[in-house]
Design an enzyme around this catalytic site. Structure first.
Site, PDB file in Angstrom:
ATOM      1  N   CYS A 148       0.922  -1.369   0.097  1.00  0.00           N
ATOM      2  CA  CYS A 148      -0.166   0.003   0.030  1.00  0.00           C
ATOM      3  C   CYS A 148       0.808   1.209   0.016  1.00  0.00           C
ATOM      4  O   CYS A 148       0.564   2.364  -0.748  1.00  0.00           O
ATOM      5  CB  CYS A 148      -1.152   0.018   1.127  1.00  0.00           C
ATOM      6  SG  CYS A 148      -0.379  -0.664   2.725  1.00  0.00           S
ATOM      7  N   HIS A 241      -2.577   6.752   4.151  1.00  0.00           N
ATOM      8  CA  HIS A 241      -0.946   6.770   4.495  1.00  0.00           C
ATOM      9  C   HIS A 241      -0.630   7.820   4.083  1.00  0.00           C
ATOM     10  O   HIS A 241      -0.936   8.160   2.668  1.00  0.00           O
ATOM     11  CB  HIS A 241      -0.429   5.586   3.794  1.00  0.00           C
ATOM     12  CG  HIS A 241      -0.558   4.197   4.246  1.00  0.00           C
ATOM     13  ND1 HIS A 241      -1.123   3.982   5.447  1.00  0.00           N
ATOM     14  CD2 HIS A 241      -0.028   3.026   3.819  1.00  0.00           C
ATOM     15  CE1 HIS A 241      -1.261   2.437   5.440  1.00  0.00           C
ATOM     16  NE2 HIS A 241      -0.596   1.989   4.582  1.00  0.00           N
TER      17      HIS A 241
HETATM   18  P1  NAP Z   1      -7.327  -9.132   7.836  1.00  0.00           P
HETATM   19  O1  NAP Z   1      -8.064  -8.070   7.840  1.00  0.00           O
HETATM   20  O2  NAP Z   1      -6.275  -9.806   8.892  1.00  0.00           O
HETATM   21  O3  NAP Z   1      -7.831 -10.253   6.867  1.00  0.00           O
HETATM   22  C1  NAP Z   1      -7.350 -11.369   6.510  1.00  0.00           C
HETATM   23  C2  NAP Z   1      -8.424 -12.542   5.670  1.00  0.00           C
HETATM   24  O4  NAP Z   1      -7.807 -13.752   5.308  1.00  0.00           O
HETATM   25  C3  NAP Z   1      -9.745 -12.639   6.576  1.00  0.00           C
HETATM   26  O5  NAP Z   1     -10.771 -12.875   5.371  1.00  0.00           O
HETATM   27  C4  NAP Z   1      -9.644 -14.042   6.930  1.00  0.00           C
HETATM   28  O6  NAP Z   1     -10.810 -14.634   7.317  1.00  0.00           O
HETATM   29  C5  NAP Z   1      -8.536 -14.781   5.971  1.00  0.00           C
HETATM   30  N1  NAP Z   1      -7.808 -15.760   6.330  1.00  0.00           N
HETATM   31  C6  NAP Z   1      -7.004 -15.864   7.429  1.00  0.00           C
HETATM   32  N2  NAP Z   1      -6.415 -16.940   7.564  1.00  0.00           N
HETATM   33  C7  NAP Z   1      -6.877 -17.711   6.707  1.00  0.00           C
HETATM   34  C8  NAP Z   1      -6.885 -19.082   6.266  1.00  0.00           C
HETATM   35  N3  NAP Z   1      -5.754 -19.946   7.080  1.00  0.00           N
HETATM   36  N4  NAP Z   1      -7.452 -19.563   5.214  1.00  0.00           N
HETATM   37  C9  NAP Z   1      -8.040 -18.680   4.435  1.00  0.00           C
HETATM   38  N5  NAP Z   1      -8.344 -17.589   4.832  1.00  0.00           N
HETATM   39  C10 NAP Z   1      -7.840 -17.134   5.874  1.00  0.00           C
HETATM   40  O7  NAP Z   1      -6.082  -8.922   6.608  1.00  0.00           O
HETATM   41  P2  NAP Z   1      -6.092  -7.409   5.574  1.00  0.00           P
HETATM   42  O8  NAP Z   1      -5.519  -6.228   5.946  1.00  0.00           O
HETATM   43  O9  NAP Z   1      -7.403  -7.483   4.986  1.00  0.00           O
HETATM   44  O10 NAP Z   1      -5.066  -7.949   4.536  1.00  0.00           O
HETATM   45  C11 NAP Z   1      -5.020  -8.960   3.586  1.00  0.00           C
HETATM   46  C12 NAP Z   1      -3.817  -8.891   2.539  1.00  0.00           C
HETATM   47  O11 NAP Z   1      -3.473  -8.036   1.840  1.00  0.00           O
HETATM   48  C13 NAP Z   1      -2.559  -9.086   3.400  1.00  0.00           C
HETATM   49  O12 NAP Z   1      -1.582 -10.036   2.792  1.00  0.00           O
HETATM   50  C14 NAP Z   1      -2.096  -7.951   3.482  1.00  0.00           C
HETATM   51  O13 NAP Z   1      -0.562  -7.814   3.617  1.00  0.00           O
HETATM   52  C15 NAP Z   1      -2.547  -7.274   2.148  1.00  0.00           C
HETATM   53  N6  NAP Z   1      -2.204  -5.743   2.039  1.00  0.00           N
HETATM   54  C16 NAP Z   1      -3.451  -5.136   3.096  1.00  0.00           C
HETATM   55  C17 NAP Z   1      -3.301  -3.679   2.751  1.00  0.00           C
HETATM   56  C18 NAP Z   1      -4.027  -3.057   4.023  1.00  0.00           C
HETATM   57  O14 NAP Z   1      -4.074  -1.560   3.834  1.00  0.00           O
HETATM   58  N7  NAP Z   1      -4.663  -3.536   5.030  1.00  0.00           N
HETATM   59  C19 NAP Z   1      -2.844  -3.150   1.656  1.00  0.00           C
HETATM   60  C20 NAP Z   1      -1.899  -3.768   0.795  1.00  0.00           C
HETATM   61  C21 NAP Z   1      -2.124  -5.133   0.927  1.00  0.00           C
HETATM   62  P3  NAP Z   1     -11.635 -15.047   8.622  1.00  0.00           P
HETATM   63  O15 NAP Z   1     -12.092 -13.798   8.816  1.00  0.00           O
HETATM   64  O16 NAP Z   1     -12.071 -16.150   8.352  1.00  0.00           O
HETATM   65  O17 NAP Z   1     -10.525 -15.077   9.851  1.00  0.00           O
END
Ligand code: NAP
Length: 349
Positions: A148, A241
């Site tokens: 991001c 950010h």
């Molecule tokens: P998050 O809020 O922690 O969400 C994670 C998601 O993955 C939830 O839907 C969760 O489902 C699922 N999950 C977790 N463990 C799993 C498993 N073992 N098998 C299948 N699904 C699973 O994370 P996020 O912030 O959305 O980020 C997601 C990705 O995008 C990450 O790789 C992060 O680095 C990247 N990213 C994030 C941002 C940002 O600004 N947040 C920006 C760029 C990239 P449950 O609800 O069932 O646990």
């Protein structure tokens, strides 16, 4: 219509995907996956909804399935919002099963045959798709978008890189808590506070930026050759950010030329008039106290980067300084993947 699914649909980024796909004219949301904890539940029962809109009707009653390609039927493109360790295992399985994977996760970004793309910056890197399919024998393929904070920085560096000679780029970030996911930063750690470390973030900014601005030479990306040094910090902001950028140029420059270059910047998404493309990818604010995350993160529906305080450094010769704000879960994540998918739909599928 192209049928799409979201892997990791209950998380911070997954929710943004749902919001942005709610009324998309070409992409039809049919499938939502998450962990086994959520599988089998209706989406509205599985999610802790954090956005300040209602859960779009299109998603509310979809039954969440396990993140397994065998559970996903008749889907052309899956958007991945999975934790990187899970993404590394399952994204290749989805590509092998014939689907296009547009991923936010870091897991596959630096694989030599996986395009890491910002459509306004390096759409030509999508040519790696052919090599990837050949190398891996997949019917589908994986395309990634950068981290991001890197997306916002690279979008502003692109017009400068094309017009000036950059020697060194220093960037200091002030990153929103949503960037760490829903369970990422405990409130006791961040309220009334700042955390001066985000694991792996500085390395991602330093490597991904040079890769994005690198040349695709045959089957290899040769990274751009200027230096990038990042210092990354978490601040008590919900979304958006902010980055303080310092660029040492090899020659004297004119601030008006820099502004013109930001102002006129357009890329392939604007030429193709893609649905999620911002009309102006970079917006300039002239007020001395802008950009600010709360006021500028939603510029162009969260898809533009806002730049302000564009000036010459008073102390260091040939050094440009500016501040930028980009929406981390829209332009920095879900919106970035959707724009990648729109471009893929236009030029590959
Ligand atoms: P998050 O809020 O922690 O969400 C994670 C998601 O993955 C939830 O839907 C969760 O489902 C699922 N999950 C977790 N463990 C799993 C498993 N073992 N098998 C299948 N699904 C699973 O994370 P996020 O912030 O959305 O980020 C997601 C990705 O995008 C990450 O790789 C992060 O680095 C990247 N990213 C994030 C941002 C940002 O600004 N947040 C920006 C760029 C990239 P449950 O609800 O069932 O646990």
């Amino acid at each position: 219509m192209v049928n799409v699914g979201i892997l990791g649909a209950t998380g911070m980024v997954g929710q943004r995907f749902i919001e942005l796909l709610g009324d998309h004219p070409d992409l039809e949301l049919t499938t939502l996956t998450a962990s086994k904890r959520s599988a089998g539940k209706k989406y509205e029962d599985a999610v802790t909804w954090y956005l300040d809109c209602k859960i779009p009707e299109i998603a509310r009653n979809i039954t969440v399935v396990d993140t397994d390609p065998n559970e996903v039927k008749d889907v052309d493109i899956v958007f991945s919002a999975l934790p990187a360790d899970i993404a590394r295992i399952v994204e290749p399985q989805f590509a092998e099963a014939g689907m296009v994977v547009a991923s936010n996760a870091a897991a596959m970004r630096m694989e030599p045959d996986v395009p890491l793309v910002i459509p306004e910056v390096n759409p030509e890197h999508l040519e790696l798709v052919e090599l990837q399919r050949k190398n891996r024998g997949w019917d589908g393929f994986i395309v990634t978008n950068p981290n991001c904070s890197t997306i916002a920085l690279a979008m502003t560096l692109k017009p400068l890189y094309d017009q000036f000679k950059l020697e060194k780029v220093y960037v200091s970030t002030m990153q929103a808590v949503s960037g760490a996911g829903y369970n990422g930063v405990p409130s006791m750690a961040i309220v009334d506070n700042l955390v001066p470390f985000i694991g792996g973030e500085e390395e991602k900014m330093e490597n991904e930026t040079l890769h994005l601005l690198g040349d695709l030479d045959g089957n290899t990306v040769t990274p751009a050759s200027f230096g990038v040094s990042a210092s990354c910090h978490r601040v008590a902001v919900l979304d958006g950010h902010t980055e303080a950028v310092f660029i040492e140029m090899s020659e004297e420059f004119n601030v008006d030329e820099v502004k013109k270059s930001f102002h006129e910047f357009q890329g392939l998404p604007q030429k193709l008039d893609l649905y999620s493309a911002p009309a102006a990818p970079i917006i300039i604010r002239e007020e001395e106290n802008r950009p600010q995350p709360r006021m500028d993160r939603n510029a162009e529906h969260g898809m533009a980067v806002t730049v302000g305080r564009i000036r010459k450094d008073n102390v260091f010769n040939k050094t440009l300084k500016y501040i930028l704000v980009g929406h981390n879960t829209i332009r920095g994540a879900a919106g970035a993947s959707i724009l990648n998918a729109e471009l893929i739909n236009e030029i590959i599928l």
